[in-house]
Design a protein around this motif. Structure first.
Motif, PDB file in Angstrom:
ATOM      1  N   PHE A   2      80.291  72.735  14.285  1.00  0.00           N
ATOM      2  CA  PHE A   2      80.180  73.773  15.301  1.00  0.00           C
ATOM      3  C   PHE A   2      80.177  75.181  14.704  1.00  0.00           C
ATOM      4  O   PHE A   2      79.807  76.129  15.372  1.00  0.00           O
ATOM      5  N   VAL A   3      80.600  75.302  13.460  1.00  0.00           N
ATOM      6  CA  VAL A   3      80.681  76.620  12.819  1.00  0.00           C
ATOM      7  C   VAL A   3      79.317  77.291  12.800  1.00  0.00           C
ATOM      8  O   VAL A   3      79.217  78.504  12.933  1.00  0.00           O
ATOM      9  N   GLY A   4      78.269  76.512  12.676  1.00  0.00           N
ATOM     10  CA  GLY A   4      76.915  77.061  12.657  1.00  0.00           C
ATOM     11  C   GLY A   4      76.533  77.781  13.936  1.00  0.00           C
ATOM     12  O   GLY A   4      75.598  78.573  13.952  1.00  0.00           O
ATOM     13  N   HIS A   5      77.255  77.540  15.013  1.00  0.00           N
ATOM     14  CA  HIS A   5      76.952  78.167  16.296  1.00  0.00           C
ATOM     15  C   HIS A   5      77.701  79.485  16.504  1.00  0.00           C
ATOM     16  O   HIS A   5      77.520  80.134  17.533  1.00  0.00           O
ATOM     17  N   ARG A   7      78.374  83.231  16.217  1.00  0.00           N
ATOM     18  CA  ARG A   7      77.582  84.441  15.974  1.00  0.00           C
ATOM     19  C   ARG A   7      78.429  85.453  15.224  1.00  0.00           C
ATOM     20  O   ARG A   7      79.622  85.586  15.475  1.00  0.00           O
ATOM     21  N   GLY A   8      77.808  86.167  14.344  1.00  0.00           N
ATOM     22  CA  GLY A   8      78.522  87.198  13.590  1.00  0.00           C
ATOM     23  C   GLY A   8      79.050  86.648  12.279  1.00  0.00           C
ATOM     24  O   GLY A   8      79.876  85.740  12.284  1.00  0.00           O
ATOM     25  N   GLY A   9      78.554  87.171  11.189  1.00  0.00           N
ATOM     26  CA  GLY A   9      78.917  86.674   9.867  1.00  0.00           C
ATOM     27  C   GLY A   9      80.390  86.748   9.554  1.00  0.00           C
ATOM     28  O   GLY A   9      80.955  85.813   8.975  1.00  0.00           O
ATOM     29  N   SER A  10      81.053  87.848   9.945  1.00  0.00           N
ATOM     30  CA  SER A  10      82.474  87.988   9.609  1.00  0.00           C
ATOM     31  C   SER A  10      83.331  86.983  10.377  1.00  0.00           C
ATOM     32  O   SER A  10      84.287  86.434   9.831  1.00  0.00           O
ATOM     33  N   ARG A  11      82.994  86.734  11.629  1.00  0.00           N
ATOM     34  CA  ARG A  11      83.736  85.734  12.409  1.00  0.00           C
ATOM     35  C   ARG A  11      83.543  84.343  11.819  1.00  0.00           C
ATOM     36  O   ARG A  11      84.480  83.565  11.712  1.00  0.00           O
ATOM     37  N   LYS A  12      82.317  84.044  11.458  1.00  0.00           N
ATOM     38  CA  LYS A  12      82.019  82.735  10.883  1.00  0.00           C
ATOM     39  C   LYS A  12      82.776  82.553   9.566  1.00  0.00           C
ATOM     40  O   LYS A  12      83.358  81.498   9.328  1.00  0.00           O
ATOM     41  N   GLU A  13      82.784  83.567   8.732  1.00  0.00           N
ATOM     42  CA  GLU A  13      83.507  83.493   7.458  1.00  0.00           C
ATOM     43  C   GLU A  13      84.995  83.269   7.684  1.00  0.00           C
ATOM     44  O   GLU A  13      85.630  82.489   6.964  1.00  0.00           O
ATOM     45  N   LEU A  14      85.548  83.950   8.669  1.00  0.00           N
ATOM     46  CA  LEU A  14      86.965  83.804   8.981  1.00  0.00           C
ATOM     47  C   LEU A  14      87.283  82.371   9.417  1.00  0.00           C
ATOM     48  O   LEU A  14      88.255  81.767   8.961  1.00  0.00           O
ATOM     49  N   VAL A  15      86.468  81.822  10.274  1.00  0.00           N
ATOM     50  CA  VAL A  15      86.686  80.455  10.750  1.00  0.00           C
ATOM     51  C   VAL A  15      86.550  79.458   9.595  1.00  0.00           C
ATOM     52  O   VAL A  15      87.355  78.536   9.479  1.00  0.00           O
ATOM     53  N   VAL A  16      85.586  79.667   8.739  1.00  0.00           N
ATOM     54  CA  VAL A  16      85.413  78.781   7.577  1.00  0.00           C
ATOM     55  C   VAL A  16      86.656  78.832   6.696  1.00  0.00           C
ATOM     56  O   VAL A  16      87.141  77.796   6.231  1.00  0.00           O
ATOM     57  N   ARG A  17      87.210  80.022   6.482  1.00  0.00           N
ATOM     58  CA  ARG A  17      88.434  80.157   5.675  1.00  0.00           C
ATOM     59  C   ARG A  17      89.612  79.446   6.330  1.00  0.00           C
ATOM     60  O   ARG A  17      90.394  78.769   5.662  1.00  0.00           O
ATOM     61  N   VAL A  18      89.736  79.585   7.641  1.00  0.00           N
ATOM     62  CA  VAL A  18      90.832  78.928   8.362  1.00  0.00           C
ATOM     63  C   VAL A  18      90.697  77.409   8.263  1.00  0.00           C
ATOM     64  O   VAL A  18      91.679  76.703   8.025  1.00  0.00           O
ATOM     65  N   LEU A  19      89.496  76.902   8.431  1.00  0.00           N
ATOM     66  CA  LEU A  19      89.285  75.457   8.330  1.00  0.00           C
ATOM     67  C   LEU A  19      89.583  74.945   6.923  1.00  0.00           C
ATOM     68  O   LEU A  19      90.157  73.861   6.758  1.00  0.00           O
TER      69      LEU A  19
END
Length: 124
Positions: A2-5, A7-19
């Motif tokens: 779901f990370v691919g959905h 929007r916004g690079g900084s939010r996506k990066e943050l979620v990837v780091r948390v995961l």
């Protein structure tokens, strides 16, 4: 997946780091974390207080109830308390202090608490 959905690079990066932090810090301790049936959605919209707003007299909305790690209950509640606050630690630390008067967290649960809070905030 779901990370691919997001929007916004900084939010996506943050979620990837948390995961990644979840995989690195929480999963290795998963066998030591206590399990329980938890409400899984403790927030100010689901709490009934007395007329003075001082004492909890009921909890609503049990539709998200699941069997999970016990520490997730306080992590989720703390995440909700932190949303849209200037001083995110003030209310969250008070909530944790009150919770620990009733439920003593184990060392392994304390170790994963911050990551579990971050996971819930990433979902929100």
């Amino acid at each position: 997946e779901f990370v691919g959905h997001i929007r916004g690079g900084s939010r996506k990066e943050l979620v990837v780091r948390v995961l990644q932090e979840f995989e690195d810090k929480v999963l290795p301790l998963s066998g030591k974390l206590r399990e329980s049936v938890i409400h899984n959605d403790a927030n100010d919209q689901n709490i009934l207080a007395d007329e003075k707003g001082k004492e909890v007299i009921g909890i609503l909305d049990w539709g998200d109830m699941v069997k999970s790690w016990l520490v997730c209950e306080i992590a989720i509640a703390m995440a909700y308390v932190m949303l849209n606050k200037e001083d995110i630690l003030k209310d969250a630390s008070s909530l944790l202090k009150g919770y620990c008067k009733r439920v003593q967290l184990r060392e392994c649960e304390v170790k994963v608490l911050r990551t579990l809070i971050a996971c819930r905030l990433a979902c929100s």
